[in-house]
Design a protein around this motif. Structure first.
Motif, PDB file in Angstrom:
ATOM      1  N   TYR A  92       0.858  -1.188   0.000  1.00 54.11           N
ATOM      2  CA  TYR A  92       0.000   0.000   0.000  1.00 54.11           C
ATOM      3  C   TYR A  92       0.894   1.238   0.000  1.00 54.11           C
ATOM      4  CZ  TYR A  92      -3.552  -3.320   1.749  1.00 54.11           C
ATOM      5  OH  TYR A  92      -4.394  -4.396   1.922  1.00 54.11           O
ATOM      6  N   SER A  93       0.775   2.075  -1.005  1.00 50.31           N
ATOM      7  CA  SER A  93       1.693   3.201  -1.127  1.00 50.31           C
ATOM      8  C   SER A  93       1.408   4.315  -0.120  1.00 50.31           C
ATOM      9  CB  SER A  93       1.633   3.774  -2.548  1.00 50.31           C
ATOM     10  OG  SER A  93       0.339   4.266  -2.846  1.00 50.31           O
ATOM     11  N   HIS A  94       0.174   4.384   0.385  1.00 49.27           N
ATOM     12  CA  HIS A  94      -0.162   5.425   1.367  1.00 49.27           C
ATOM     13  C   HIS A  94      -1.018   4.838   2.489  1.00 49.27           C
ATOM     14  CE1 HIS A  94       0.630   7.793  -2.351  1.00 49.27           C
ATOM     15  NE2 HIS A  94       1.232   8.591  -1.505  1.00 49.27           N
ATOM     16  N   GLY A  95      -0.652   3.661   2.954  1.00 54.08           N
ATOM     17  CA  GLY A  95      -1.460   2.994   3.964  1.00 54.08           C
ATOM     18  C   GLY A  95      -1.326   3.623   5.341  1.00 54.08           C
ATOM     19  N   ALA A  96      -2.450   3.840   5.993  1.00 52.15           N
ATOM     20  CA  ALA A  96      -2.455   4.357   7.361  1.00 52.15           C
ATOM     21  C   ALA A  96      -2.193   3.225   8.343  1.00 52.15           C
ATOM     22  CB  ALA A  96      -3.794   5.017   7.664  1.00 52.15           C
ATOM     23  N   PRO A  97      -1.645   3.530   9.522  1.00 59.88           N
ATOM     24  CA  PRO A  97      -1.426   2.483  10.521  1.00 59.88           C
ATOM     25  C   PRO A  97      -2.736   1.886  11.005  1.00 59.88           C
ATOM     26  CG  PRO A  97      -1.021   4.665  11.459  1.00 59.88           C
ATOM     27  CD  PRO A  97      -1.187   4.857   9.988  1.00 59.88           C
ATOM     28  N   THR A  98      -2.681   0.591  11.338  1.00 56.89           N
ATOM     29  CA  THR A  98      -3.857  -0.144  11.804  1.00 56.89           C
ATOM     30  C   THR A  98      -3.523  -0.887  13.089  1.00 56.89           C
ATOM     31  OG1 THR A  98      -3.302  -2.191  10.636  1.00 56.89           O
ATOM     32  CG2 THR A  98      -4.505  -0.500   9.386  1.00 56.89           C
ATOM     33  N   GLU A  99      -4.477  -1.735  13.515  1.00 58.74           N
ATOM     34  CA  GLU A  99      -4.257  -2.546  14.713  1.00 58.74           C
ATOM     35  C   GLU A  99      -3.325  -3.730  14.441  1.00 58.74           C
ATOM     36  OE1 GLU A  99      -7.158  -1.898  13.331  1.00 58.74           O
ATOM     37  OE2 GLU A  99      -8.446  -0.835  14.777  1.00 58.74           O
ATOM     38  N   ARG A 100      -2.915  -3.928  13.191  1.00 58.01           N
ATOM     39  CA  ARG A 100      -2.053  -5.066  12.852  1.00 58.01           C
ATOM     40  C   ARG A 100      -0.773  -5.041  13.678  1.00 58.01           C
ATOM     41  NH1 ARG A 100       2.297  -6.878  10.069  1.00 58.01           N
ATOM     42  NH2 ARG A 100       2.046  -8.971   9.177  1.00 58.01           N
ATOM     43  N   ARG A 101      -0.383  -6.205  14.199  1.00 61.43           N
ATOM     44  CA  ARG A 101       0.820  -6.296  15.026  1.00 61.43           C
ATOM     45  C   ARG A 101       2.004  -6.810  14.202  1.00 61.43           C
ATOM     46  NH1 ARG A 101      -0.047  -5.081  20.117  1.00 61.43           N
ATOM     47  NH2 ARG A 101      -2.224  -4.987  20.814  1.00 61.43           N
ATOM     48  N   PHE A 102       3.150  -6.232  14.446  1.00 64.09           N
ATOM     49  CA  PHE A 102       4.357  -6.594  13.717  1.00 64.09           C
ATOM     50  C   PHE A 102       4.759  -8.028  14.053  1.00 64.09           C
ATOM     51  CE2 PHE A 102       4.499  -1.995  13.873  1.00 64.09           C
ATOM     52  CZ  PHE A 102       4.968  -1.645  12.615  1.00 64.09           C
ATOM     53  N   ALA A 103       5.247  -8.734  13.014  1.00 63.57           N
ATOM     54  CA  ALA A 103       5.664 -10.126  13.189  1.00 63.57           C
ATOM     55  C   ALA A 103       6.977 -10.361  12.455  1.00 63.57           C
ATOM     56  CB  ALA A 103       4.585 -11.068  12.652  1.00 63.57           C
ATOM     57  N   VAL A 104       7.674 -11.404  12.855  1.00 63.41           N
ATOM     58  CA  VAL A 104       8.933 -11.761  12.197  1.00 63.41           C
ATOM     59  C   VAL A 104       8.693 -11.994  10.706  1.00 63.41           C
ATOM     60  CG1 VAL A 104      10.760 -13.490  12.045  1.00 63.41           C
ATOM     61  CG2 VAL A 104       9.928 -12.737  14.281  1.00 63.41           C
TER      62      VAL A 104
END
Length: 386
Positions: free
Chosen positions: A220-232
């Motif tokens: 996504y070239s201009h994606g806003a932050p979401t509740e998604r959690r960072f993963a390896v």
């Protein structure tokens, strides 16, 4: 913040440049709409751009600067802006702003003359534009959308000092992002940390919200932050702006949580090489298309040309929502020439939806006589989180 951000002589110089352009276009009056133009001419930062607003500039040196804004911003402009007269409309009653404009325009002899009008992509409702055209007369109305925008692209020394401070603040925000592992945390949490760092350090609120994408959202070239959690294994990018007295600096970096795959490394290397190629050719007198082509050719040689879904860069200036961009755009068809004192972004992109991958590095430079003065001091390398 307002008229005190610059000495009176600088505002007089700007107004003189505008009136010079008005004379060259045989304009009797000029109706300024864009909030960045009002800010440049008067120092106003008021949110009157949420409704109809304008600044009326007469061609004669003796002509007063007259601002028409919604009633809620009248006192702010009277206090903070370098204007001679402020007229309010609306407030606690329903009122047609074009009727209020007509009253002001008749009082100052605007109607009947040749009138320039800013028609920006935002800030002027089509119905208001049509009403202004009918009131002024289509035969006397001149499109002057770029009159101020083109003048303000070359920054004064004090403006450039404000841009450098904004860049320092942006670096602090990026250093906050890279200070600790984001594993297990959400994109929103990281965005909150960055905003907190920026605001505590003295940044204003940037005109455009943060872009922060990770994992499959990295395309996504201009994606806003979401509740998604960072993963390896996540590949992603982050971009945001910091401001100082409305002057903006942006920064964007690419990251990976763990070791990058060969494809991730390839995409990063392509955009890094394209960015470096742009930096190598930037300078006073260089055609903007040449800077764009330097990046495009590298991306095309890698077989990724159809994934350039964004500009290679653009002019950057004092900003108001929703954008901090100036009219100088680095893409096919641009006719601008770079001049010393301009501030431009360098950000050639590659975003591949079907692969769920994208890469972009964003830097700002001041154009100088000898080249590009890179503003950020943060490493441009791929940020690999162990």
């Amino acid at each position: 913040m307002g008229r005190g951000d610059f000495p009176a002589a600088e505002f007089e110089r700007r107004l003189g440049l505008v009136r010079g352009q008005m004379g060259a276009r045989s304009l009797d009056s000029f109706v300024v709409i864009h909030p960045a133009s009002l800010h440049w001419l008067t120092g106003s930062e008021a949110k009157s751009y949420q409704e109809f607003q304008c600044l009326i500039v007469g061609a004669r040196e003796s002509s007063p600067l007259v601002a028409l804004v919604r009633a809620g911003e009248v006192h702010e402009l009277e206090t903070e802006a370098r204007v001679d007269e402020v007229v309010g409309w609306g407030g606690g009653i329903a009122e047609d702003p074009i009727a209020a404009f007509e009253a002001v325009a008749r009082r100052h002899g605007v109607l009947g003359g040749r009138v320039g009008l800013e028609v920006p992509g935002y800030y002027l409702h089509p119905h208001h534009y049509e009403a202004l055209r009918d009131l002024i007369g289509a035969d006397r109305l001149v499109d002057a959308t770029l009159l101020v925008a083109d003048l303000r692209m070359v920054k004064s020394p004090l403006e450039l000092a404000y841009v450098r401070e904004a860049a320092r603040l942006a670096d602090l925000g990026m250093q906050q992002f890279t200070a600790e592992s984001p594993l297990g945390r959400s994109e929103l949490e990281l965005a909150g940390d960055i905003y907190g760092t920026l605001l505590r350090a003295g940044s204003g609120i940037a005109a455009s919200p943060i872009n922060l994408v990770s994992g499959p959202r990295s395309a996504y070239s201009h994606g806003a932050p979401t509740e998604r959690r960072f993963a390896v294994g996540d590949f992603g990018s982050i971009e945001f702006g910091a401001t100082f007295k409305r002057y903006t600096s942006t920064i964007g970096r690419q990251f990976v949580l763990g070791r990058p795959t060969a494809r991730m490394r390839e995409l990063y290397d392509v955009v890094r090489a394209a960015s470096d190629a742009m930096l190598a050719v930037i300078g006073d007198g260089v055609a903007a298309i040449e800077v764009h082509e330097a990046a495009r050719q590298i991306i095309a040689a890698a077989g990724l040309d159809r994934y350039r879904v964004h500009l290679s860069g653009y002019g950057l200036g004092p900003s108001f929502p929703p954008s901090w961009a100036e009219p100088l755009h680095l893409f096919e068809g641009t006719s601008y020439t770079l001049r010393a004192g301009m501030v431009i972004t360098v950000e050639p992109p590659v975003f591949i939806g079907e692969e769920g991958l994208g890469a972009r590095i964003i830097d700002n430079v001041i154009v100088t006589d000898s080249g590009a003065d890179l503003l950020s001091r943060v490493s441009r390398d791929l940020f690999e989180v162990a």
